[in-house]
Enzyme design. Structure first.
Site, PDB file in Angstrom:
ATOM      1  N   ARG A  94       0.862  -1.177   0.000  1.00  0.00           N
ATOM      2  CA  ARG A  94       0.000   0.000   0.000  1.00  0.00           C
ATOM      3  C   ARG A  94       0.908   1.239   0.000  1.00  0.00           C
ATOM      4  O   ARG A  94       2.049   1.182   0.447  1.00  0.00           O
ATOM      5  CB  ARG A  94      -0.900   0.040   1.237  1.00  0.00           C
ATOM      6  CG  ARG A  94      -1.828  -1.164   1.406  1.00  0.00           C
ATOM      7  CD  ARG A  94      -2.637  -1.014   2.680  1.00  0.00           C
ATOM      8  NE  ARG A  94      -3.584  -2.107   2.876  1.00  0.00           N
ATOM      9  CZ  ARG A  94      -3.351  -3.180   3.605  1.00  0.00           C
ATOM     10  NH1 ARG A  94      -2.171  -3.315   4.218  1.00  0.00           N
ATOM     11  NH2 ARG A  94      -4.263  -4.119   3.730  1.00  0.00           N
ATOM     12  N   LYS A 118      -2.007  -2.087   8.091  1.00  0.00           N
ATOM     13  CA  LYS A 118      -3.181  -1.545   8.760  1.00  0.00           C
ATOM     14  C   LYS A 118      -3.343  -2.174  10.143  1.00  0.00           C
ATOM     15  O   LYS A 118      -3.065  -3.356  10.340  1.00  0.00           O
ATOM     16  CB  LYS A 118      -4.430  -1.828   7.920  1.00  0.00           C
ATOM     17  CG  LYS A 118      -4.569  -0.933   6.697  1.00  0.00           C
ATOM     18  CD  LYS A 118      -5.902  -1.163   6.007  1.00  0.00           C
ATOM     19  CE  LYS A 118      -6.108  -0.196   4.861  1.00  0.00           C
ATOM     20  NZ  LYS A 118      -7.411  -0.408   4.178  1.00  0.00           N
ATOM     21  N   HIS A 188      -1.953   2.092  -6.243  1.00  0.00           N
ATOM     22  CA  HIS A 188      -2.761   0.927  -5.884  1.00  0.00           C
ATOM     23  C   HIS A 188      -2.957   0.002  -7.077  1.00  0.00           C
ATOM     24  O   HIS A 188      -3.188  -1.195  -6.906  1.00  0.00           O
ATOM     25  CB  HIS A 188      -4.107   1.371  -5.318  1.00  0.00           C
ATOM     26  CG  HIS A 188      -4.518   0.600  -4.103  1.00  0.00           C
ATOM     27  ND1 HIS A 188      -3.806   0.632  -2.917  1.00  0.00           N
ATOM     28  CD2 HIS A 188      -5.546  -0.260  -3.886  1.00  0.00           C
ATOM     29  CE1 HIS A 188      -4.392  -0.161  -2.028  1.00  0.00           C
ATOM     30  NE2 HIS A 188      -5.434  -0.714  -2.597  1.00  0.00           N
ATOM     31  N   ARG A 191      -0.294  -2.436  -6.883  1.00  0.00           N
ATOM     32  CA  ARG A 191      -0.616  -3.450  -5.864  1.00  0.00           C
ATOM     33  C   ARG A 191      -1.618  -4.451  -6.431  1.00  0.00           C
ATOM     34  O   ARG A 191      -1.462  -5.662  -6.248  1.00  0.00           O
ATOM     35  CB  ARG A 191      -1.175  -2.750  -4.626  1.00  0.00           C
ATOM     36  CG  ARG A 191      -1.652  -3.674  -3.505  1.00  0.00           C
ATOM     37  CD  ARG A 191      -2.009  -2.823  -2.297  1.00  0.00           C
ATOM     38  NE  ARG A 191      -2.887  -3.481  -1.355  1.00  0.00           N
ATOM     39  CZ  ARG A 191      -2.474  -4.248  -0.344  1.00  0.00           C
ATOM     40  NH1 ARG A 191      -1.186  -4.473  -0.170  1.00  0.00           N
ATOM     41  NH2 ARG A 191      -3.340  -4.789   0.494  1.00  0.00           N
ATOM     42  N   HIS A 214      -4.391  -8.671   3.964  1.00  0.00           N
ATOM     43  CA  HIS A 214      -5.843  -8.619   4.124  1.00  0.00           C
ATOM     44  C   HIS A 214      -6.264  -9.417   5.353  1.00  0.00           C
ATOM     45  O   HIS A 214      -5.799 -10.545   5.543  1.00  0.00           O
ATOM     46  CB  HIS A 214      -6.550  -9.203   2.895  1.00  0.00           C
ATOM     47  CG  HIS A 214      -6.464  -8.320   1.679  1.00  0.00           C
ATOM     48  ND1 HIS A 214      -6.690  -8.789   0.398  1.00  0.00           N
ATOM     49  CD2 HIS A 214      -6.180  -6.998   1.554  1.00  0.00           C
ATOM     50  CE1 HIS A 214      -6.548  -7.787  -0.457  1.00  0.00           C
ATOM     51  NE2 HIS A 214      -6.238  -6.696   0.223  1.00  0.00           N
ATOM     52  N   TYR A 223      -9.743 -10.608  -6.712  1.00  0.00           N
ATOM     53  CA  TYR A 223      -8.792 -10.856  -7.786  1.00  0.00           C
ATOM     54  C   TYR A 223      -9.181 -12.084  -8.601  1.00  0.00           C
ATOM     55  O   TYR A 223      -8.792 -12.194  -9.767  1.00  0.00           O
ATOM     56  CB  TYR A 223      -7.379 -10.987  -7.218  1.00  0.00           C
ATOM     57  CG  TYR A 223      -6.939  -9.703  -6.556  1.00  0.00           C
ATOM     58  CD1 TYR A 223      -6.676  -8.569  -7.314  1.00  0.00           C
ATOM     59  CD2 TYR A 223      -6.840  -9.598  -5.168  1.00  0.00           C
ATOM     60  CE1 TYR A 223      -6.319  -7.370  -6.712  1.00  0.00           C
ATOM     61  CE2 TYR A 223      -6.478  -8.408  -4.567  1.00  0.00           C
ATOM     62  CZ  TYR A 223      -6.220  -7.303  -5.344  1.00  0.00           C
ATOM     63  OH  TYR A 223      -5.881  -6.113  -4.748  1.00  0.00           O
TER      64      TYR A 223
END
Length: 242
Positions: A94, A118, A188, A191, A214, A223
């Site tokens: 990210r 995150k 992004h 990514r 994630h 994806y």
């Protein structure tokens, strides 16, 4: 409540905007119920609209190569930009993770980078040889000239020796993408391209989930939809009775 939802729909608001307004009312009535003002939460009976499904922007492998090779290796900021873009694509970072890296985050011997993701979750990711080579070149020939002897610990710094911001990286990538003639290229997108190309190459979804950081597999499953869309397009173009 249903009439209110209908009014919002007729106002041509996006599903996301309608959902936010209804969520605010649910929170309001939940607080009123907990304090004894009302006995029930009428907002819970009104379903939020389904949001529009958007597939992520994914560059083709040849486009990624064209983008990366469009960045020269002369000026210090060019060396920095080349290293940044190589690293984003190599490790699927990210932008916030990229800007948070320090000079000690990259382990050249182990070919890894330590990332703060995150929620403060740390993950150690493999880095490819091309990215490591560009980072090493930047650290030797580019960063010393940008830092001018300063003590900023950030790996990627500005011409004034300060840590880059996400907007700085977006601006630099937009410049190189425009120069390479590649539309839709943003950090992004690199990514997304990393994840899709990993899936195309045979990586399993769980591994991609861990690499991307994630928390839920459902987030990574988008994806597979990108891949399905690509296969449907190829089928429509190639099959005589599609």
């Amino acid at each position: 409540m249903r009439r209110y939802a209908q009014v919002l729909g007729r106002a041509k608001l996006s599903p996301a905007s309608v959902s936010r307004k209804l969520a605010a009312l649910r929170s309001l009535f939940r607080a009123l119920r907990e304090s004894g003002v009302v006995k029930a939460n009428p907002a819970e009976l009104v379903a939020s609209p389904k949001g529009r499904s958007h597939l992520p922007t994914v560059l083709k492998p040849a486009e990624v190569v064209k983008l990366l090779e469009s960045v020269p290796q002369c000026k210090p900021i060019d060396l920095r930009d080349r290293a940044m873009l190589e690293l984003v694509y190599s490790a699927g970072l990210r932008v916030s993770e990229l800007t948070g890296l320090d000079t000690g985050s990259v382990d050249f011997d182990a070919e890894e980078v330590r990332v703060e993701g995150k929620g403060g979750r740390t993950r150690v990711l493999p880095v490819g040889e091309p990215a490591l080579r560009e980072i090493g070149d930047y650290l030797r020939r580019g960063r010393p000239m940008l830092s001018q002897g300063g003590d900023e610990p950030a790996l990627f710094i500005s011409i004034k020796g300060r840590r880059l911001s996400p907007s700085d990286i977006n601006r630099r990538l937009s410049r190189w993408a425009g120069q390479a003639g590649i539309a839709g290229a943003h950090p992004h997108a690199l990514r997304h391209s990393f994840a899709t190309h990993m899936l195309d190459g045979g990586a399993d979804l769980r591994s991609i989930q861990e690499l991307l950081g994630h928390s839920r597999i459902s987030t990574t499953q988008i994806y597979t939809r990108v891949e399905s869309a690509r296969l449907r397009e190829a089928y429509a173009k190639a099959h005589p009775r599609a």
